[in-house]
Write a protein that holds these residues in place. Sequence first.
Motif, PDB file in Angstrom:
ATOM      1  N   GLU A  50       0.827  -1.204   0.000  1.00 53.98           N
ATOM      2  CA  GLU A  50       0.000   0.000   0.000  1.00 53.98           C
ATOM      3  C   GLU A  50       0.867   1.262   0.000  1.00 53.98           C
ATOM      4  OE1 GLU A  50      -3.115   0.059   2.860  1.00 53.98           O
ATOM      5  OE2 GLU A  50      -4.259  -1.501   1.812  1.00 53.98           O
ATOM      6  N   GLU A  51       2.011   1.211   0.681  1.00 49.74           N
ATOM      7  CA  GLU A  51       2.903   2.372   0.677  1.00 49.74           C
ATOM      8  C   GLU A  51       3.445   2.617  -0.731  1.00 49.74           C
ATOM      9  OE1 GLU A  51       5.291   5.564   1.402  1.00 49.74           O
ATOM     10  OE2 GLU A  51       3.609   4.752   2.562  1.00 49.74           O
ATOM     11  N   PHE A  52       3.844   1.542  -1.432  1.00 48.98           N
ATOM     12  CA  PHE A  52       4.282   1.704  -2.820  1.00 48.98           C
ATOM     13  C   PHE A  52       3.168   2.311  -3.668  1.00 48.98           C
ATOM     14  CE2 PHE A  52       3.349  -0.426  -6.851  1.00 48.98           C
ATOM     15  CZ  PHE A  52       4.237   0.266  -7.673  1.00 48.98           C
ATOM     16  N   LEU A  53       1.952   1.793  -3.521  1.00 50.89           N
ATOM     17  CA  LEU A  53       0.842   2.308  -4.321  1.00 50.89           C
ATOM     18  C   LEU A  53       0.639   3.802  -4.097  1.00 50.89           C
ATOM     19  CD1 LEU A  53      -1.953  -0.430  -4.228  1.00 50.89           C
ATOM     20  CD2 LEU A  53      -0.841   0.524  -6.242  1.00 50.89           C
ATOM     21  N   ARG A  54       0.711   4.240  -2.862  1.00 51.03           N
ATOM     22  CA  ARG A  54       0.522   5.665  -2.582  1.00 51.03           C
ATOM     23  C   ARG A  54       1.606   6.505  -3.270  1.00 51.03           C
ATOM     24  NH1 ARG A  54      -2.988   7.470   1.153  1.00 51.03           N
ATOM     25  NH2 ARG A  54      -4.148   5.907   2.342  1.00 51.03           N
ATOM     26  N   ARG A  55       2.837   6.060  -3.199  1.00 49.98           N
ATOM     27  CA  ARG A  55       3.925   6.826  -3.823  1.00 49.98           C
ATOM     28  C   ARG A  55       3.766   6.858  -5.338  1.00 49.98           C
ATOM     29  NH1 ARG A  55       9.297   4.304  -1.445  1.00 49.98           N
ATOM     30  NH2 ARG A  55      10.217   5.820  -2.916  1.00 49.98           N
ATOM     31  N   ALA A  56       3.464   5.695  -5.933  1.00 54.26           N
ATOM     32  CA  ALA A  56       3.304   5.627  -7.380  1.00 54.26           C
ATOM     33  C   ALA A  56       2.092   6.433  -7.845  1.00 54.26           C
ATOM     34  CB  ALA A  56       3.192   4.167  -7.824  1.00 54.26           C
ATOM     35  N   LEU A  57       0.995   6.339  -7.091  1.00 51.79           N
ATOM     36  CA  LEU A  57      -0.206   7.068  -7.476  1.00 51.79           C
ATOM     37  C   LEU A  57      -0.001   8.576  -7.394  1.00 51.79           C
ATOM     38  CD1 LEU A  57      -2.898   4.817  -5.794  1.00 51.79           C
ATOM     39  CD2 LEU A  57      -2.835   5.427  -8.226  1.00 51.79           C
ATOM     40  N   ARG A  58       0.722   9.035  -6.392  1.00 50.45           N
ATOM     41  CA  ARG A  58       0.977  10.479  -6.293  1.00 50.45           C
ATOM     42  C   ARG A  58       1.722  10.972  -7.542  1.00 50.45           C
ATOM     43  NH1 ARG A  58       1.385   9.702  -0.529  1.00 50.45           N
ATOM     44  NH2 ARG A  58       3.557   9.059  -0.733  1.00 50.45           N
ATOM     45  N   SER A  59       2.676  10.155  -8.015  1.00 50.77           N
ATOM     46  CA  SER A  59       3.413  10.548  -9.218  1.00 50.77           C
ATOM     47  C   SER A  59       2.506  10.568 -10.438  1.00 50.77           C
ATOM     48  CB  SER A  59       4.587   9.578  -9.451  1.00 50.77           C
ATOM     49  OG  SER A  59       5.543   9.683  -8.434  1.00 50.77           O
ATOM     50  N   LEU A  60       1.695   9.540 -10.603  1.00 53.13           N
ATOM     51  CA  LEU A  60       0.855   9.449 -11.791  1.00 53.13           C
ATOM     52  C   LEU A  60      -0.262  10.483 -11.787  1.00 53.13           C
ATOM     53  CD1 LEU A  60       0.572   5.556 -12.053  1.00 53.13           C
ATOM     54  CD2 LEU A  60       1.907   7.068 -13.535  1.00 53.13           C
ATOM     55  N   VAL A  70       8.946  -9.514  -3.729  1.00 53.23           N
ATOM     56  CA  VAL A  70       9.200  -8.762  -4.958  1.00 53.23           C
ATOM     57  C   VAL A  70       8.166  -9.140  -6.018  1.00 53.23           C
ATOM     58  CG1 VAL A  70      10.813  -8.440  -6.871  1.00 53.23           C
ATOM     59  CG2 VAL A  70      11.649  -8.402  -4.506  1.00 53.23           C
ATOM     60  N   ARG A  71       7.900 -10.437  -6.161  1.00 51.72           N
ATOM     61  CA  ARG A  71       6.868 -10.872  -7.121  1.00 51.72           C
ATOM     62  C   ARG A  71       5.495 -10.323  -6.730  1.00 51.72           C
ATOM     63  NH1 ARG A  71       9.510 -15.759  -6.372  1.00 51.72           N
ATOM     64  NH2 ARG A  71       7.752 -16.580  -5.154  1.00 51.72           N
ATOM     65  N   LEU A  72       5.194 -10.371  -5.420  1.00 49.02           N
ATOM     66  CA  LEU A  72       3.900  -9.852  -4.958  1.00 49.02           C
ATOM     67  C   LEU A  72       3.759  -8.371  -5.279  1.00 49.02           C
ATOM     68  CD1 LEU A  72       1.379 -10.792  -3.259  1.00 49.02           C
ATOM     69  CD2 LEU A  72       2.509  -9.740  -1.295  1.00 49.02           C
ATOM     70  N   LEU A  73       4.856  -7.625  -5.136  1.00 49.71           N
ATOM     71  CA  LEU A  73       4.824  -6.198  -5.417  1.00 49.71           C
ATOM     72  C   LEU A  73       4.393  -5.937  -6.861  1.00 49.71           C
ATOM     73  CD1 LEU A  73       5.498  -3.285  -4.446  1.00 49.71           C
ATOM     74  CD2 LEU A  73       7.806  -3.665  -5.358  1.00 49.71           C
ATOM     75  N   ARG A  74       4.947  -6.699  -7.800  1.00 47.36           N
ATOM     76  CA  ARG A  74       4.625  -6.467  -9.199  1.00 47.36           C
ATOM     77  C   ARG A  74       3.277  -7.064  -9.578  1.00 47.36           C
ATOM     78  NH1 ARG A  74       4.717  -7.873 -14.569  1.00 47.36           N
ATOM     79  NH2 ARG A  74       5.684  -6.330 -15.938  1.00 47.36           N
ATOM     80  N   GLU A  75       3.061  -8.330  -9.191  1.00 50.61           N
ATOM     81  CA  GLU A  75       1.899  -9.055  -9.702  1.00 50.61           C
ATOM     82  C   GLU A  75       0.597  -8.676  -8.996  1.00 50.61           C
ATOM     83  OE1 GLU A  75       2.974 -13.150  -9.404  1.00 50.61           O
ATOM     84  OE2 GLU A  75       4.705 -12.930 -10.757  1.00 50.61           O
ATOM     85  N   THR A  76       0.703  -8.147  -7.793  1.00 59.05           N
ATOM     86  CA  THR A  76      -0.517  -7.765  -7.061  1.00 59.05           C
ATOM     87  C   THR A  76      -0.673  -6.251  -6.979  1.00 59.05           C
ATOM     88  OG1 THR A  76      -0.518  -9.797  -5.763  1.00 59.05           O
ATOM     89  CG2 THR A  76      -1.745  -7.929  -4.869  1.00 59.05           C
ATOM     90  N   PHE A  77       0.332  -5.566  -6.463  1.00 53.32           N
ATOM     91  CA  PHE A  77       0.171  -4.125  -6.215  1.00 53.32           C
ATOM     92  C   PHE A  77       0.397  -3.293  -7.469  1.00 53.32           C
ATOM     93  CE2 PHE A  77       0.958  -5.926  -2.017  1.00 53.32           C
ATOM     94  CZ  PHE A  77      -0.117  -5.397  -1.325  1.00 53.32           C
ATOM     95  N   ALA A  78       1.504  -3.506  -8.164  1.00 55.96           N
ATOM     96  CA  ALA A  78       1.724  -2.741  -9.394  1.00 55.96           C
ATOM     97  C   ALA A  78       0.647  -3.033 -10.423  1.00 55.96           C
ATOM     98  CB  ALA A  78       3.112  -3.044  -9.960  1.00 55.96           C
TER      99      ALA A  78
END
Length: 780
Positions: A597-607, A717-725
């Motif tokens: 969720e922290e990654f998603l927030r950072r990525a979403l703020r950029s997009l 790492v796989r979960l980060l890409r396949e689920t969150f990204a």
Amino acid sequence: MNTGQGEQDEWLWGWDPTPGIVSVWAEPDGRAFVWRRLPETRALVRENVRFRPWLLLSSLEDLGTRPSDATYEELDGPGTFRYLVRANDGRALTRALLYGASKRLGRPVEYLRDVGPDRVFSLPPEEQYLVASGRTYFRDLAFDDLRRMQFDLETTGLDAERDRIFLIAVRDPDGRTETLHHENEAELLRQLVQRVQACDPDVIENHNLQGFDLPFLAQRAQKLGVALALGRAGLPGLRPRTSARLRTRYTVPGREFIDSMDAVRRHDFSARDLPGHGLKAVARHFGLAGPEREHISGAHVYDVFRRDPERVRRYAEDDVREAAGIARLLGGAAFALARMAPRRYERLADAGPATGVLDPLLVRAYLRAGVALPAHEPSDGTPHQGAALYLFATGIARRIVKADVASLYPSLMRQYRIGPRRDRLGVLLALVDRLVEQRLTAKAKAKECPPGSPERYTHEAMSAAMKIVVNSAYGYMGASSLTRFADVHAANEVTRRGREVLDLLCRELAARGVTLLEADTDGVYFSVPESFDEADERRIVSEVAELLPSRVHLEFDGRYAAMLSHEPKNYALQPYSGSLLLRGVAFRSSRAEPFGEEFLRRALRSLLTGGDVMGAREAYVAMVTSLRRREVTTFDVSARVRLTKSPSHYMTTRTQRRELSYEAVLASGRTTWTSGEHVRVYRATGGRAALLPDPDADDNDASAVPDPRDYDVEYYVRLLRETFAARLSRALSPEDFSAAFEDPEQLSLFNRTLAQARPILTVLREGVLHESASRDDNSA
């Protein structure tokens, strides 16, 4: 049937004006005890009264040998329960009915529930008294007039069979806090009883009071032989009762037990904005936790106490202060409901709004009118049509407006007079009418009062309570066989009308040059052209509002810089100023690993802020790097899951399929758990299942949780890409998505540059219709 305003007010508020009732206790033998605070002085008085216990029967066949003092009244209308039978002693009346039913059936019948749901209807003694008398709680009292006490147990562990209570924090009704401690646990429990009796609160509160404190206290007191005289009428002490959700809860005469966890869950069901339901998380979210708040892991509280007892005392006193704050902040709705519905305050606090609030109101109205009640009817097989939910576009849009449809389904019920077929008095519709009118009055009065004042709090609480009941009316009709006046055909007519309104709304908005994104019963999100300013946005909402049925209100509800539309009811919003808003389980879930969720927030703020695809890439690379360097905490890769299988059930299926959550519990050395228990688990090196203490369950701070950093890096790492990204896939073209979330250690020789990459918006032809259950469908 035409009814006057006075009669409708009685249906909503009762008819006995007795002020100041803070608790009611009744016994099956016809004795009722009523505790009241006098409005002028707030002094407490107790009334001992007699009432005639009653039952509703479909036939007098089983009462051939009814008690000599029993009387019956035949009610009007075609309802199943047409005989209202009263007696001086409800126990004698019940015995006579069970005897008659046993003779009729040719077998022993020991409980009223075994007589048959279409033959007898009964209520707990307190509700019999309140329904018959027309009394309700809290007339002429404000929430702050109640004497509220909080206590919190500190224990050596979670198993009441082997662990013990070593400290109890108490906050008295005047706001003073203290801790009780004694080396002799039995004496400590007696000290708690003495403090409760000395403070004489109307209400005892805590967070997870019914889930932990009271069950643990009851078991320890029983084991130690301590009498828990926590009520106002002496022994016996804690008495178990079954709640609306079939969980065992505890009660005592003369005081109300309020678990603020119930109010937190009710709030989050509608707002969906809480990071968790534990005391610490909720207190931080609402700004109730001070900067000096003491944090100790629940698993280590007793160890810390033996080294530094003062630190644990501070920690425990912070707990009861925060519990009091949460109970006041979120408890006003249940307090207001108790002014209406003929139930104990503590029961309304944990009840669903349909069966818990509307049903008692309907029962009281029918008996007041002398009209027979229907029995629950089985479904005729007609499916309940879900609410309409349109998805018009996916990806990232800018210049977003939300137009809100205020309480669409109750508004349609009022507009087209859609009510349950068997509600021949029209009580449900009358209640909805009166609640909507009085809610608007309460909202207006709240705005006139100074912020933070008791008067404003009272009016806001009343408005919130009325909204809860109004919005459950449609769900009440659609809950086939669960509610007394269920009518799936009427509920389906409401959803049909709702589709018509949504279709009109979307068609007219589109005709004004906007790009529709999503529409459902809560409202519509759309994107406006660059040439629009806020005045244009408000103008088109106002124009479309004029075209809707008179009782359906469309309001301008907000504007945002950008939105990621992912799936129906799953989206991210970036306000023009302020923090990112995430909605839906794709972006916010109690089961989700925090690092994702922290990654998603950072990525979403950029997009969302600048269409910065490279910024999203950098957020991804940074998180992958942190995982591989084990800079991410173990807590942040763990997931909070609910155990739904009993130990015996899981062990029978374990050979076919091993599940991480249960394997983690077993690997920790535990062989037993409770169905419904929450645990926090993660995948450790070698694919091992591992368990962490759960801050949300144990009310600890995440920073105090042990951090072994032994998680399976490449799995996450796989979960980060396949689920969150993957939740950002609709924001980018397939080629840009692959490049943005390519493994930084496995770059392709032909890697794509992202310098010119931009987010995309994909408009779906005509919009895609999804059917979803309304939130109110689950309100029973």
